[in-house]
Design a protein around this motif. Structure first.
Motif, short mmCIF file in Angstrom:
data_model
loop_
_atom_site.label_atom_id
_atom_site.label_comp_id
_atom_site.label_asym_id
_atom_site.label_seq_id
_atom_site.Cartn_x
_atom_site.Cartn_y
_atom_site.Cartn_z
N ARG A 113 2.25 53.28 3.87
CA ARG A 113 1.72 53.23 5.23
C ARG A 113 2.63 52.32 6.04
O ARG A 113 2.83 51.15 5.68
N ASN A 114 3.21 52.85 7.10
CA ASN A 114 4.08 52.08 7.99
C ASN A 114 5.22 51.40 7.22
O ASN A 114 5.36 50.19 7.22
N ASP A 136 0.76 59.31 2.19
CA ASP A 136 0.77 58.41 3.35
C ASP A 136 -0.65 58.24 3.87
O ASP A 136 -1.39 59.21 4.02
N SER A 139 0.31 56.33 8.62
CA SER A 139 1.43 55.62 9.25
C SER A 139 1.52 55.96 10.74
O SER A 139 1.34 57.11 11.14
N THR A 143 7.11 56.68 9.82
CA THR A 143 7.39 56.92 8.41
C THR A 143 7.32 58.40 8.04
O THR A 143 8.24 58.93 7.39
#
Length: 362
Positions: A113-114, A136, A139, A143
């Motif tokens: 995430r991010n 993910d 994000s 990303t």
């Protein structure tokens, strides 16, 4: 503790912000960092708060308050030292060793995430893998766009966007999406060095009774591209395993790890590198987050808190990290790391005690 008092995690957030501002002020004023203050100022702040501030009369509440005063001093001095030394960004990736033009029968799983600053280098180190599963959890920094760029270039990436159920459950979900016999679980800020990539074919050819491998991961320090000193001990973590012989402990809220049904060996060649070494004011918040999850996990499992552990365990943790794990070989960076890990121990014990008290009042 009184309900009027701010929660421990809120106090840590405040002291981290104060420490950053004070370190920045000192640098702007041209003040030099002093190692003597890093070593002695935290102890003096603790003693002043505990004895002269009459914290000793308040029992465990007074002790925790005094430890927080000492911690605030440590974070300030450590931030000043780190800012004065400066920081380097993550090293760029080099030429990735191939596997003779063929794909390796191996899957990799990543949760993220991010992670736009790290994910590219991580994925590039997996070049030649037969399958890459990336999950993910929302994000917002671009990303997914970076990952879709890899997909457009033909990389065997399966990108799944999914809510956040917790570390262990997310990693187990990603693990279950893999279809190859061998799977590597890798964090988005980690990457395989050349020697470890070269060793992979031999690791995958292990006898059937070997169900997994512990990979060596050297320590990473904020702003410092250090070569591990001779005699330093890297972490050894199980990350490469047969898909149907291991699982993540989904009851673990933090420090999730693979539970194996069989023999695990240690890979003696290459390293799983780790790029993310945060400055102390950010790292202390990360340690608090992990400690909170650990304390909540202990409460859920019915474990009883101990006042003795609040007092003693942080120092035992420091001594183990600093001497037994030999981080003293890294000099001042090793000292800061060991003190930071000791803070994690203190947070965990103090939060466990407080959460248990709150539950008793319900």
């Amino acid at each position: 503790m009184s309900e009027k008092r701010p929660r421990l995690d809120a106090r840590v957030e405040s002291l981290a912000a104060d420490a950053r501002r004070e370190a920045e002020r000192r640098l702007a004023a041209g003040e030099r960092s002093r190692l003597s203050r890093l070593f002695f100022s935290p102890a003096l702040h603790f003693l002043r708060a505990y004895f002269f501030g009459r914290g000793v009369l308040k029992g465990m509440v007074g002790f925790v308050d005094a430890r927080m005063e000492g911690l605030a001093s440590f974070v300030t001095e450590a931030a000043h030292v780190q800012m004065a030394k400066g920081a380097q960004g993550p090293a760029p990736g080099g030429q990735i060793p191939g596997f003779g033009g063929a794909r390796l029968p191996l899957a990799a799983t990543i949760i993220c995430r991010n992670e736009k600053n790290y994910i590219k280098k991580c994925v590039e180190s997996l070049d030649g893998f037969d399958e890459i599963i990336i999950v993910d959890s929302g994000s917002t920094d671009g990303t997914p766009d970076i990952l879709r760029g890899f997909v457009a270039r033909g990389w065997p990436i399966k990108l799944i966007e999914r809510g956040w159920p917790g570390y262990a459950r997310q990693k187990q979900f990603a693990w279950e999406q893999a279809t190859r016999d061998w799977v590597l679980s890798i964090d988005s800020d980690e990457w395989l060095d050349d020697d470890l990539r070269r060793a992979l074919p031999a690791l995958l050819a292990a006898p059937q009774d070997v169900v997994g491998w512990k990979l060596r991961r050297p320590l990473a320090f904020y702003g410092q591209e250090q070569v591990a000193p001779k005699g330093a001990r890297p972490e050894r973590i199980t990350r490469l395993a047969r898909r149907d012989k291991v699982r993540f402990d989904e009851s673990a809220l933090v420090h999730e790890g693979l539970v194996a049904d069989g023999r695990i060996l240690e890979a003696g060649q290459g390293f799983l590198r780790h790029d993310r070494a945060l400055r102390i004011d950010a790292q202390i918040m990360k340690e608090m987050n992990y400690a909170r999850l650990k304390a909540e996990q202990r409460v859920l499992r019915g474990k009883t808190p101990s006042r003795l552990r609040i007092v003693v365990n942080p120092w035992l943790y420091f001594l183990r990290i600093f001497f037994i794990n030999r981080v003293y070989l890294y000099g001042i960076d090793g000292y800061i790391l060991a003190r930071t890990r000791a803070a994690y121990s203190f947070f965990g014990e103090a939060l466990h005690w407080r959460l248990s008290q709150e539950n008793e009042r319900l």
